[in-house]
Design an enzyme around this catalytic site. Structure first.
Site, PDB file in Angstrom:
ATOM      1  N   GLY A  64      73.126  66.388  65.697  1.00 30.40           N
ATOM      2  CA  GLY A  64      72.131  65.818  66.610  1.00 30.40           C
ATOM      3  C   GLY A  64      71.520  66.959  67.401  1.00 30.40           C
ATOM      4  O   GLY A  64      71.728  68.132  67.075  1.00 30.40           O
TER       5      GLY A  64
ATOM      6  N   ALA B 272      70.319  69.390  76.087  1.00 31.51           N
ATOM      7  CA  ALA B 272      70.237  70.153  74.841  1.00 31.51           C
ATOM      8  C   ALA B 272      68.890  70.858  74.635  1.00 31.51           C
ATOM      9  O   ALA B 272      68.867  72.040  74.277  1.00 31.51           O
ATOM     10  CB  ALA B 272      70.554  69.227  73.663  1.00 31.51           C
TER      11      ALA B 272
ATOM     12  N   TRP C 229      72.305  68.072  70.368  1.00 35.99           N
ATOM     13  CA  TRP C 229      73.327  68.885  71.009  1.00 35.99           C
ATOM     14  C   TRP C 229      74.195  69.590  69.969  1.00 35.99           C
ATOM     15  O   TRP C 229      74.529  70.762  70.112  1.00 35.99           O
ATOM     16  CB  TRP C 229      74.152  68.022  71.973  1.00 35.99           C
ATOM     17  CG  TRP C 229      75.135  68.747  72.846  1.00 35.99           C
ATOM     18  CD1 TRP C 229      76.398  68.319  73.161  1.00 35.99           C
ATOM     19  CD2 TRP C 229      74.957  69.987  73.546  1.00 35.99           C
ATOM     20  NE1 TRP C 229      77.012  69.224  73.989  1.00 35.99           N
ATOM     21  CE2 TRP C 229      76.153  70.259  74.244  1.00 35.99           C
ATOM     22  CE3 TRP C 229      73.916  70.921  73.632  1.00 35.99           C
ATOM     23  CZ2 TRP C 229      76.346  71.403  75.024  1.00 35.99           C
ATOM     24  CZ3 TRP C 229      74.093  72.063  74.401  1.00 35.99           C
ATOM     25  CH2 TRP C 229      75.287  72.295  75.094  1.00 35.99           C
TER      26      TRP C 229
ATOM     27  N   ARG D  28      69.302  61.422  78.684  1.00 31.17           N
ATOM     28  CA  ARG D  28      68.959  60.180  77.986  1.00 31.17           C
ATOM     29  C   ARG D  28      69.288  58.945  78.802  1.00 31.17           C
ATOM     30  O   ARG D  28      68.552  57.967  78.811  1.00 31.17           O
ATOM     31  CB  ARG D  28      69.791  60.057  76.704  1.00 31.17           C
ATOM     32  CG  ARG D  28      69.516  61.110  75.683  1.00 31.17           C
ATOM     33  CD  ARG D  28      70.501  60.922  74.527  1.00 31.17           C
ATOM     34  NE  ARG D  28      70.519  62.099  73.690  1.00 31.17           N
ATOM     35  CZ  ARG D  28      71.423  62.330  72.758  1.00 31.17           C
ATOM     36  NH1 ARG D  28      72.408  61.469  72.550  1.00 31.17           N
ATOM     37  NH2 ARG D  28      71.362  63.415  72.035  1.00 31.17           N
TER      38      ARG D  28
ATOM     39  N   PHE E 204      81.321  57.498  66.325  1.00 36.64           N
ATOM     40  CA  PHE E 204      81.532  57.900  64.932  1.00 36.64           C
ATOM     41  C   PHE E 204      82.855  58.633  64.726  1.00 36.64           C
ATOM     42  O   PHE E 204      83.250  58.908  63.595  1.00 36.64           O
ATOM     43  CB  PHE E 204      80.382  58.798  64.444  1.00 36.64           C
ATOM     44  CG  PHE E 204      79.025  58.150  64.528  1.00 36.64           C
ATOM     45  CD1 PHE E 204      78.875  56.781  64.285  1.00 36.64           C
ATOM     46  CD2 PHE E 204      77.896  58.882  64.852  1.00 36.64           C
ATOM     47  CE1 PHE E 204      77.626  56.172  64.367  1.00 36.64           C
ATOM     48  CE2 PHE E 204      76.643  58.277  64.943  1.00 36.64           C
ATOM     49  CZ  PHE E 204      76.508  56.922  64.703  1.00 36.64           C
TER      50      PHE E 204
ATOM     51  N   GLN F 211      75.108  57.320  75.727  1.00 40.50           N
ATOM     52  CA  GLN F 211      76.555  57.065  75.762  1.00 40.50           C
ATOM     53  C   GLN F 211      76.988  56.185  76.932  1.00 40.50           C
ATOM     54  O   GLN F 211      77.995  55.497  76.842  1.00 40.50           O
ATOM     55  CB  GLN F 211      77.318  58.384  75.815  1.00 40.50           C
ATOM     56  CG  GLN F 211      77.228  59.221  74.568  1.00 40.50           C
ATOM     57  CD  GLN F 211      77.963  58.639  73.371  1.00 40.50           C
ATOM     58  OE1 GLN F 211      77.619  58.950  72.237  1.00 40.50           O
ATOM     59  NE2 GLN F 211      78.933  57.782  73.598  1.00 40.50           N
TER      60      GLN F 211
ATOM     61  N   LYS G 151      79.875  60.680  83.769  1.00 32.66           N
ATOM     62  CA  LYS G 151      78.552  61.021  84.319  1.00 32.66           C
ATOM     63  C   LYS G 151      77.460  60.147  83.719  1.00 32.66           C
ATOM     64  O   LYS G 151      76.467  59.841  84.372  1.00 32.66           O
ATOM     65  CB  LYS G 151      78.243  62.480  84.047  1.00 32.66           C
ATOM     66  CG  LYS G 151      78.178  62.733  82.549  1.00 32.66           C
ATOM     67  CD  LYS G 151      77.438  63.958  82.144  1.00 32.66           C
ATOM     68  CE  LYS G 151      77.197  63.872  80.644  1.00 32.66           C
ATOM     69  NZ  LYS G 151      76.560  65.053  80.091  1.00 32.66           N
TER      70      LYS G 151
END
Lengths: 393, 393
Positions: free
Chosen positions: A43, A185, A45, A310, A129, A339, A245
């Site tokens: 991805g 990222a 990152w 994000r 995943f 996340q 976070k």
């Protein structure tokens, strides 16, 4: 040849025979053999960290095997395989467009092949995943391998919250540290100055300097002039801060989307930092309070995640569009995940089972807003009310 | 009649006789007489705090005299006196335009008259004006008066750094606490949700609940539904954080102006928080580390100041325009000051005299950029280099 065999073969020639200087200026013993590094995940990152590592392996041939394997979940982009595009164009056109990758970064669609002979595996995939990847890896990694997890999140089961690093150690038998920091990222990929924290505890079967992964080697692997690394021992603290976070960032997105301004966003971050510290103290007493307020993985990552990551974008979009979390994620993130949406559910389920939701009013409020449609304007009151209930108990 | 006399006259009737409920929901004894409050200062923050107080005095007549005096440095706006505009239009058209002020907030151009009979004085002026104000007040305040300082900064003299609250106590003999928090004035004025910290230590001559200022009374004075107050004892911690954050914010402005993004800004805040804590521990060992990372006055104020305050704007403008600090301040701030410019000089002078500049590399780098024309692109290196020198010592 397995690394253990190579190690035995070469150690008599090289052990302690010379000192080299890593890119970070730290004196390092020559490795008895160069460490081979694999990054699992590609991805934005994952690709960025692979880029950082490949730059360092190229500069430190005495420490690392030059070529870095990056496992890529194969997909087609404009009819071509993503791995082939990365290996010929040296650009991850799907997840990190516009950034030239080092020639020694090798995209590999075969997970098992990518970790063959690896001495260090860096995990950098969305944490949902992980179980599938771990299952596939079982029996295919050499026993001497060490790992660093860049994942954010927890494994939550009936017995409690487990750090992903501990889950990796448990499932694959490899010692696993964590990397986390104030690292959006795209900015690291552009080589804007930033800092990060790597946490790693020397395992009981540590094989000695030059023969095994230690703090100096990790600094040499990750430190770049634009990416300043501090290596510490508190794997739990770094992992907890990195996971929680994202929940705080959703809350920040809500108040931003509501137009409440910087004071409100700062208040959410203050309350969030307090709940992160409390979570660590209650469930991972081995974690250090200092990690949360002194390290890049703590307060700095919280700040940067709440200013431009994000999760804050998804939270903000929910507030301004009125759409739910999953639709917002889908519309904004081009297939990547926020996340915080998963983590706030996991945290809620765990806190519910311990009857401790009242003690973490911000985490609970974010969960209720995301999953139960509680109006986000109630956020300040919920923080105050739940906090008061907890204090009165 | 002086408050002390009134106090003696009425205390026999009222002491301990009844309980009232403050706006914050805390049970409070009735005051033996309502406390009279004066705010000294009428910039945007002075006017905002005066508005908050006047709303509360109006709602709590059993605790406070309804009318709140606000001392205003008299100036003409479109040919009219500013105090007259405030008292007729109920708006501070110069420093807080667009915000309607309560009718019981009385602008007063006469400093001595404004503090006549005051039981609580709230100082809220740029700190460079404090010595002059203090000199004028001498001999004109009643002995029983207590104070809260909303000022940011230090008094630096040959004997060290002095908190402004301690300076007020020393010069005027009144116990003085501090108010500071994640409070960009325009947002508080608009009644967007925010938090703040009030710090106050009961003095040795504390006269008892209902007869004197205590934590409950301060909560009743400052807490509003949109302005959540936590009252603590650590005056030093609150004051230090409030003063030094402005230096950090200049540094944040530099990296923002350079276009280095959120990670770099977060890194500056992390390093800054660490230096604030260290400064407290070295020079004010009575301050508590917790205050810096747990309170609104600590980490939250740092975050909000670095996201949208005057200092970050000045730092950013310096980076984008190439102009020096004082010119940037003049062009941006409409006659108000960016305290960080003064504070970084005071801090530098004090650290130089103790030979400790290397131990505070961010503070020193900001000083060198502002006063000695050091290029701001050197900021990350200076933080690394000076920090290393300090560690090697």
């Amino acid at each position: 040849m397995a690394a253990v065999d190579r190690l035995h073969q070469t150690s008599s020639h090289l052990t302690g025979s010379a000192l080299s200087r890593s890119s970070s200026g730290t004196a390092l013993k020559l490795s008895v053999h160069p460490f081979k590094v694999t990054v699992i995940g590609s991805g934005n990152w994952g690709t960025t960290i692979a880029k950082v590592i490949a730059e360092n392996t190229c500069l430190n041939p005495q420490l690392f095997v030059k070529d870095v394997q990056m496992w890529v979940f194969e997909e087609k982009v404009d009819g071509k395989k993503l791995t082939e595009i990365i290996n010929t164009k040296h650009e991850n056109v799907k997840y990190l467009p516009g950034i030239t990758l080092p020639g020694n970064l090798v995209a590999n669609p075969d997970l098992i092949d990518s970790v063959r002979g690896a001495d260090i595996i860096v995990f950098n995939i969305p944490h949902q995943f992980l179980p599938r990847i771990v299952k596939q890896l079982k029996g295919h990694v050499q026993p001497s391998v060490r790992a660093i997890s860049c994942l954010k999140g927890f494994e939550v089961g009936p017995n409690g919250v487990q750090l992903l690093s501990a889950y990796i150690t448990q499932e694959l038998g490899m010692e696993c540290g964590a990397l986390s920091g104030a690292n959006l990222a795209p900015e690291v990929a552009k080589e804007n100055w930033s800092e990060t924290t790597v946490a790693y505890q020397l395992p009981s079967d540590f094989r000695g300097e030059g023969k095994d992964v230690d703090h100096k080697l990790l600094k040499a692997l990750f430190h770049r002039p634009y990416f300043h690394v501090n290596v510490i021992e508190d794997v739990a603290g770094v992992s907890i801060a990195g996971a929680l976070k994202n929940v705080v960032a959703l809350g920040c997105g809500f108040v931003e989307g509501l137009g409440w301004g910087n004071n409100a966003a700062a208040a959410i971050q203050r309350v969030g930092l307090g709940e992160i510290i409390k979570f660590g103290q209650v469930f991972f007493p081995e974690s250090k309070v200092e990690t949360y307020y002194k390290e890049s993985a703590g307060v700095a990552d919280l700040i940067t995640t709440c200013s431009g990551g994000r999760n804050v974008r998804v939270g903000k979009y929910m507030a301004t569009s009125g759409k739910n979390a999953l639709d917002s994620e889908k519309e904004l993130l081009n297939g990547q995940s926020a996340q915080g949406i998963i983590t706030c559910k996991e945290v809620h389920e765990w806190l519910s089972s311990c009857k401790k939701t009242n003690e973490f009013p911000l985490f609970e409020a974010v969960y209720q807003i995301v999953y139960n449609g509680v109006p986000m304007v109630r956020l300040p009151d919920m923080i105050e009310e739940l906090g008061c209930i907890a204090e009165e108990k």
